[in-house]
Design a protein around this motif. Structure first.
Motif, PDB file in Angstrom:
ATOM      1  N   GLY A  22      73.887  12.131 -52.089  1.00  0.00           N
ATOM      2  CA  GLY A  22      74.219  11.275 -53.227  1.00  0.00           C
ATOM      3  C   GLY A  22      73.524   9.923 -53.202  1.00  0.00           C
ATOM      4  N   SER A  23      72.698   9.654 -52.212  1.00  0.00           N
ATOM      5  CA  SER A  23      72.002   8.369 -52.122  1.00  0.00           C
ATOM      6  C   SER A  23      71.120   8.085 -53.330  1.00  0.00           C
ATOM      7  N   LEU A  24      70.618   9.144 -53.966  1.00  0.00           N
ATOM      8  CA  LEU A  24      69.712   8.959 -55.099  1.00  0.00           C
ATOM      9  C   LEU A  24      70.432   8.948 -56.440  1.00  0.00           C
ATOM     10  N   ASP A  25      71.727   9.163 -56.445  1.00  0.00           N
ATOM     11  CA  ASP A  25      72.492   9.192 -57.699  1.00  0.00           C
ATOM     12  C   ASP A  25      72.317   7.933 -58.552  1.00  0.00           C
ATOM     13  N   PRO A  26      72.269   6.726 -57.965  1.00  0.00           N
ATOM     14  CA  PRO A  26      72.088   5.526 -58.799  1.00  0.00           C
ATOM     15  C   PRO A  26      70.796   5.533 -59.623  1.00  0.00           C
ATOM     16  N   VAL A  27      69.803   6.283 -59.169  1.00  0.00           N
ATOM     17  CA  VAL A  27      68.543   6.363 -59.921  1.00  0.00           C
ATOM     18  C   VAL A  27      68.784   6.898 -61.314  1.00  0.00           C
ATOM     19  N   THR A  28      69.661   7.889 -61.437  1.00  0.00           N
ATOM     20  CA  THR A  28      69.907   8.482 -62.752  1.00  0.00           C
ATOM     21  C   THR A  28      70.601   7.525 -63.697  1.00  0.00           C
ATOM     22  N   THR A  29      71.456   6.665 -63.187  1.00  0.00           N
ATOM     23  CA  THR A  29      72.121   5.688 -64.068  1.00  0.00           C
ATOM     24  C   THR A  29      71.175   4.544 -64.413  1.00  0.00           C
ATOM     25  N   MET A  30      70.293   4.180 -63.480  1.00  0.00           N
ATOM     26  CA  MET A  30      69.331   3.103 -63.755  1.00  0.00           C
ATOM     27  C   MET A  30      68.285   3.558 -64.765  1.00  0.00           C
TER      28      MET A  30
END
Length: 72
Positions: free
Chosen positions: A62-70
Motif C-alpha cells: 500500500g506504499s504507492l496508494d497515495p500516488v493514485t489520489t495525487m
C-alpha cells in the motif's frame, strides 16, 4: 543485428488494441535492464528484476496508494 526476445507478462488495459501499457521480460537485455515497462505513448523504462520486485512489494503493502489520489 537480431531483435531481443521480449516475453509479454502483463497488460494494464486489455479493453482495446490501442497500445496499452505492458510489462515485458527482455531475456537478451543486460540484467540491470531485463524488465521493460511500456506506456501507451511509446515511452518505456527498463529496470532490473530486483528493482521490479521492490516496486511490486511497495504496491502490495500500500506504499504507492497515495500516488493514485495525487494523480486523480
Amino acid at each position: 543485428m537480431s531483435e531481443s526476445v521480449q516475453e509479454p507478462v502483463a497488460r494494464f488495459c486489455g479493453n482495446c488494441n490501442c497500445g496499452c501499457p505492458q510489462v515485458f521480460v527482455d531475456h537478451d537485455a543486460p540484467e540491470e535492464r531485463r524488465i521493460r515497462i511500456t506506456d501507451d505513448f511509446g515511452q518505456q523504462i527498463q529496470v532490473s528484476a530486483d528493482q521490479f520486485r521492490d516496486l511490486l512489494e511497495q504496491a502490495k503493502t500500500g506504499s504507492l496508494d497515495p500516488v493514485t489520489t495525487m494523480a486523480g
